[in-house]
Design a protein around this motif. Sequence first.
Motif, PDB file in Angstrom:
ATOM      1  N   VAL A  37       0.875  -1.173   0.000  1.00 32.45           N
ATOM      2  CA  VAL A  37       0.000   0.000   0.000  1.00 32.45           C
ATOM      3  C   VAL A  37       0.909   1.219   0.000  1.00 32.45           C
ATOM      4  N   THR A  38       0.887   1.954  -1.091  1.00 31.86           N
ATOM      5  CA  THR A  38       1.808   3.077  -1.267  1.00 31.86           C
ATOM      6  C   THR A  38       1.123   4.391  -0.939  1.00 31.86           C
ATOM      7  N   HIS A  39       1.762   5.156  -0.057  1.00 28.98           N
ATOM      8  CA  HIS A  39       1.124   6.373   0.454  1.00 28.98           C
ATOM      9  C   HIS A  39       1.591   7.660  -0.208  1.00 28.98           C
ATOM     10  N   TYR A  40       2.191   7.560  -1.395  1.00 29.91           N
ATOM     11  CA  TYR A  40       2.613   8.766  -2.095  1.00 29.91           C
ATOM     12  C   TYR A  40       2.401   8.536  -3.578  1.00 29.91           C
ATOM     13  N   SER A  41       2.415   9.608  -4.342  1.00 29.11           N
ATOM     14  CA  SER A  41       2.317   9.456  -5.794  1.00 29.11           C
ATOM     15  C   SER A  41       2.946  10.664  -6.470  1.00 29.11           C
ATOM     16  N   GLU A  42       3.622  10.409  -7.585  1.00 28.44           N
ATOM     17  CA  GLU A  42       4.186  11.507  -8.367  1.00 28.44           C
ATOM     18  C   GLU A  42       3.261  11.838  -9.523  1.00 28.44           C
ATOM     19  N   GLY A  43       2.079  11.250  -9.512  1.00 33.71           N
ATOM     20  CA  GLY A  43       1.134  11.539 -10.582  1.00 33.71           C
ATOM     21  C   GLY A  43       1.303  10.675 -11.811  1.00 33.71           C
ATOM     22  N   VAL A  44       2.174   9.667 -11.742  1.00 28.57           N
ATOM     23  CA  VAL A  44       2.348   8.803 -12.914  1.00 28.57           C
ATOM     24  C   VAL A  44       1.177   7.831 -13.018  1.00 28.57           C
ATOM     25  N   ALA A  45       0.843   7.193 -11.879  1.00 31.74           N
ATOM     26  CA  ALA A  45      -0.253   6.217 -11.891  1.00 31.74           C
ATOM     27  C   ALA A  45      -1.592   6.954 -11.899  1.00 31.74           C
ATOM     28  N   PRO A  46      -2.531   6.460 -12.698  1.00 28.30           N
ATOM     29  CA  PRO A  46      -3.853   7.103 -12.729  1.00 28.30           C
ATOM     30  C   PRO A  46      -4.707   6.621 -11.560  1.00 28.30           C
ATOM     31  N   LYS A  47      -4.186   6.762 -10.387  1.00 27.39           N
ATOM     32  CA  LYS A  47      -4.880   6.284  -9.193  1.00 27.39           C
ATOM     33  C   LYS A  47      -4.668   7.297  -8.080  1.00 27.39           C
ATOM     34  N   ASP A  48      -5.620   7.330  -7.160  1.00 21.82           N
ATOM     35  CA  ASP A  48      -5.431   8.203  -5.996  1.00 21.82           C
ATOM     36  C   ASP A  48      -4.692   7.460  -4.903  1.00 21.82           C
ATOM     37  N   VAL A  49      -3.992   8.227  -4.080  1.00 26.37           N
ATOM     38  CA  VAL A  49      -3.288   7.652  -2.941  1.00 26.37           C
ATOM     39  C   VAL A  49      -4.320   7.258  -1.885  1.00 26.37           C
ATOM     40  N   ILE A  79      -2.213   3.940  -3.104  1.00 27.48           N
ATOM     41  CA  ILE A  79      -2.239   3.071  -4.282  1.00 27.48           C
ATOM     42  C   ILE A  79      -1.805   1.678  -3.834  1.00 27.48           C
ATOM     43  N   ILE A  80      -2.543   0.668  -4.252  1.00 25.51           N
ATOM     44  CA  ILE A  80      -2.164  -0.695  -3.891  1.00 25.51           C
ATOM     45  C   ILE A  80      -1.547  -1.380  -5.110  1.00 25.51           C
ATOM     46  N   TYR A  81      -0.282  -1.771  -5.000  1.00 31.91           N
ATOM     47  CA  TYR A  81       0.368  -2.547  -6.066  1.00 31.91           C
ATOM     48  C   TYR A  81       0.331  -4.001  -5.668  1.00 31.91           C
ATOM     49  N   PHE A 138      -2.151  -3.059 -10.414  1.00 35.52           N
ATOM     50  CA  PHE A 138      -2.815  -2.490  -9.239  1.00 35.52           C
ATOM     51  C   PHE A 138      -3.794  -3.502  -8.667  1.00 35.52           C
ATOM     52  N   ILE A 139      -4.077  -3.345  -7.360  1.00 36.96           N
ATOM     53  CA  ILE A 139      -5.182  -4.082  -6.751  1.00 36.96           C
ATOM     54  C   ILE A 139      -6.202  -3.025  -6.349  1.00 36.96           C
ATOM     55  N   GLY A 140      -7.463  -3.253  -6.675  1.00 36.91           N
ATOM     56  CA  GLY A 140      -8.461  -2.223  -6.399  1.00 36.91           C
ATOM     57  C   GLY A 140      -9.786  -2.810  -5.952  1.00 36.91           C
ATOM     58  N   ASP A 141     -10.760  -1.939  -5.746  1.00 36.76           N
ATOM     59  CA  ASP A 141     -12.092  -2.330  -5.264  1.00 36.76           C
ATOM     60  C   ASP A 141     -11.986  -3.067  -3.935  1.00 36.76           C
ATOM     61  N   GLY A 152       3.425   3.594 -12.361  1.00 32.96           N
ATOM     62  CA  GLY A 152       3.966   4.501 -11.357  1.00 32.96           C
ATOM     63  C   GLY A 152       4.879   3.815 -10.354  1.00 32.96           C
ATOM     64  N   ILE A 153       5.232   2.567 -10.648  1.00 35.62           N
ATOM     65  CA  ILE A 153       6.108   1.813  -9.730  1.00 35.62           C
ATOM     66  C   ILE A 153       7.485   2.474  -9.679  1.00 35.62           C
ATOM     67  N   ASP A 154       8.112   2.468  -8.513  1.00 42.17           N
ATOM     68  CA  ASP A 154       9.463   3.036  -8.423  1.00 42.17           C
ATOM     69  C   ASP A 154      10.304   2.187  -7.473  1.00 42.17           C
ATOM     70  N   ALA A 155      11.477   2.673  -7.112  1.00 40.85           N
ATOM     71  CA  ALA A 155      12.394   1.866  -6.298  1.00 40.85           C
ATOM     72  C   ALA A 155      11.750   1.469  -4.975  1.00 40.85           C
ATOM     73  N   THR A 156      11.058   2.430  -4.349  1.00 44.52           N
ATOM     74  CA  THR A 156      10.509   2.159  -3.015  1.00 44.52           C
ATOM     75  C   THR A 156       9.301   1.232  -3.058  1.00 44.52           C
ATOM     76  N   SER A 157       8.372   1.463  -3.971  1.00 45.99           N
ATOM     77  CA  SER A 157       7.189   0.586  -4.005  1.00 45.99           C
ATOM     78  C   SER A 157       7.568  -0.821  -4.450  1.00 45.99           C
ATOM     79  N   SER A 158       8.563  -0.931  -5.346  1.00 45.39           N
ATOM     80  CA  SER A 158       8.976  -2.276  -5.757  1.00 45.39           C
ATOM     81  C   SER A 158       9.714  -2.962  -4.607  1.00 45.39           C
ATOM     82  N   ALA A 159      10.495  -2.188  -3.869  1.00 44.40           N
ATOM     83  CA  ALA A 159      11.188  -2.765  -2.713  1.00 44.40           C
ATOM     84  C   ALA A 159      10.165  -3.253  -1.691  1.00 44.40           C
TER      85      ALA A 159
END
Lengths: 149, 378, 397
Positions: A80-92, A94-96, A111-114, B132-139
């Motif tokens: 569960v990622t708590h930041y975004s640089e705006g690359v992913a079309p998802k709101d924070v 973001i679950i990878y 992504f994992i969603g819903d 949007g994956i990066d070093a930290t999220s992949s780690a």
Amino acid sequence: MDVENIIYHGRIKVPYKWYVGETGSRFFIGLRDDKEIWGNRCPKCDRVYVPPVKTCWECFVPTEEWVQLKDTGTVESFTVTHYSEGVAPKDVPIIYGLIKIDGADGSFLHFIGDVEPGEVSAGMRVKAVFAEERTGSILDIKHFAPSNE
Amino acid sequence: MEKVGIVGVGQTKYERKKEDTFAELVFEACTGALADAGVGIEDIDNVVTVSNDFWDGRTISSMAVMDAAGSWDKDISTVEGDGVFGAMYGMMRALSGSFDTTLVVAHVKGSEGNMNLITNAMFDPIFQRQLGIDATSSAALQARSYMEKTGATEEDFARVSVKNHGNGVNNPFAQIQKKISVDDVMKSRKISEPLKLFDCSPITDGAAAIVISNEKGMKRFKKDPVWILGAAHISDSYTLGYRDLTSSPALEAAVKKAYGMAGITDPLKELDVVELADVYSYMELLWYEGLGLAPKGKGADLIRSGATAMDGDLPVNPSGGLLCAHPVLVAGLARIIEATLQIRGEAGDRQVKGANKALAHGINGPCGQAHGVFVLGS
Amino acid sequence: MGKRVAVVGFGQTIGRSSRKDVNGVEIINEAVVAALADAELTIDDIDAIVIGNMDHFEGINYVDSWSVEGSGGVMKPIFKVTTGGTTGSSVAMCAYYHAASGMFDRVLAIGWEKNSESDTTGAIITAFDPFWERPNIGGAIAGLAVEASKYMSNYGVTERDGARVAVRERLHALNNPYAHLHQEWMKGMEVDQLVELLVTSEQNQVLAYPLRMSDMCPRTDGAAAVVFASEDVAEKIAPIPAWVVATANRHDYVYLGDLNWDVNETLRDASRKVFEKAGIKEPLKEIDVCELYMPYSYAGLKWMENIGFCGPGEGPKLLWDGTTDMDGELPVNPSGGVMSYNAIGATALIRVGEAAIQVMRKAGTRQVQKDVNYALSTGFGGCSWADVMLLGKNKPA
């Protein structure tokens, strides 16, 4: 003498287009036109790759056999990622996820969603949710959502 | 392998944001290494610089530092990747018969770029980058996989962070000098779960340089060299998801070769100190296993045992590691420098008593795709 | 100390304006497969790999990591060397040093570019210092135009001289099945006629005086790979290995404004070093063929002088006398050169490969007929980075 340290703000914006190649194109067309996920198999080691590859990098031989995969799989890892640089079309947040798609080897990044972040776990079963508007890219899959299996 | 060793080292203090330009940092590191070696630039036969175009915001990043690296009228090349690979190349050139001494220098200014975008660009643009994956999220994905596979916990990761931060207090070059507790780590801000702020290395500016010499070139130097007993590098596959992230066969293959060259059969016993790439806290446990210091799946047992603490059998990262200063690319070269200082007995407050054999490690690519290792000895 | 090393294999993809059927990793794989086939080796025989490329040209950070699944590098030693336009030759030199160190026996050097995908000029501009030069730079062409203008002004060289070089490259390329530009219509025409056509044609646009379209190199999608082998194995792999006799490089400038516009000093110094190491006193006499990295036509005049093949201002004479044609004393660019195939990351490596096959007598329809004892290859990039490698038929002493 005290000198003011000037900062120069710049941004490198060099436009690109990346040719996906025939192999990748087949995969994306499968997503775009048929909502199907396809992988390919190495004739030597039998490994099924998704995303597909033109050559098996273990055996160094061309992989010519296409294999239709299911659109379901098992979550092998997630974050569960708590930041975004705006690359992913998802709101924070973001679950990878790294999802082992049924029928393929290795796992597939998406992504994992819903689902609430706190409800995601390794071993969970998920199913691909396709985007309404598909253009032939990895984002034609919107995300993987919990499947009711 | 013919005899080859390190005869000079120099590094800048690592800081969050330095005012100097890349060239100035490179110059500082190079002059430091030359002074340490007791020679002038004329005793350097060739130069290898280490930099990266994305991190520098500059194509042909090597072009910007050629003068600062002292390469006027000398052969020069550039490795783009972790400093450990630059050191590999510098060593090869000193063994090739063409040169006796090589100066290897690496630089980065993490403060000038956007780490997340830069490391996002590391991923394949066709299949993975747009996510949007990066070093930290992949780690973080790798950390979770490791937890699922081995039963290691977030507290185990925290123990690594606590140990290394505690060590960093003794390292005058470290950016972060701050003792923390497991509780501090567990309560720190969530970045990409399970990784929290103190599980992640900081953004850093800095440069480092080493002077390598073969046996013939040694007569130019007064100090005893630190010998390179073994060195190797190997890369695993790339696309995230293809390989098993819970083990590091590339590291295993690299150390098999390096230990073989150095005559090491029991690294836990025979090494006196290890400086490895702890870009994120959990990585230290993974690399324990890859380095052969812990059996597969048992990295957490090693940190829990205290064996890798300063007063343990095999101190790991007495410098505080990357968790206390992570100048990307410079990282592996700084590990080599730390290992060198340990063997020379010049590591000050972070000295491991009687260190004679050390291992330095660097990585490149997502989730530690490629590894480089150096075994150094007196 | 140090092993002798030879080139034992070379592979390249056919140069095309755009290869939409493959992505970058796949085109790299094609070159690797071709090089291995040429050397009659398998990927398992390769002990280490070196690859290079300019990140901003391809929009990919850590190209060595990214390409590993196509380069054969999985579970092998591999790292990346990148030095701008000279990347291909720097990669070749790196592979040479791998083998010369005694640590690796068979090393693969890979260079590639998918030019069709990028904005090269945009990317080249980012090579320059962001404060002092970047805002004013017009990309590579501008710098080369300045050099050409100065050269013309110093020696009375004319547009016809530049065009004559271009004609030579085009005619040579007709013999090279891999070249990107095959101007078939030039076949059978007189050289003078072709030169006249180029300088008078309105379609032959002036880009930045004196440079016209015909003076410049194309943008190509391509990849190349060269296999280097140490003396312990080279002779078992190739019947005539192309031994690396000497290699040197120089890169003495950071700012474009500091360059000596009259003399390509780094090329001069690197060449001098190579000749010194190899014991070559009269380059024109002793060297049999040259693959000169020529990003534009006038370099084929001026840089020949700077290397030492002739005196200052004598480049045009060498050219018009036919010395640099296929049946001349020193054929230059039998492959058609960079002006016929320019996949930037690969071009300097292709010079090494093309020089090697001349020595190995594997150059097919572009093989020079005379005996080849020595073949010289050069690389050029920003900011006046010069790589020089001399290959030879006889194992160095």
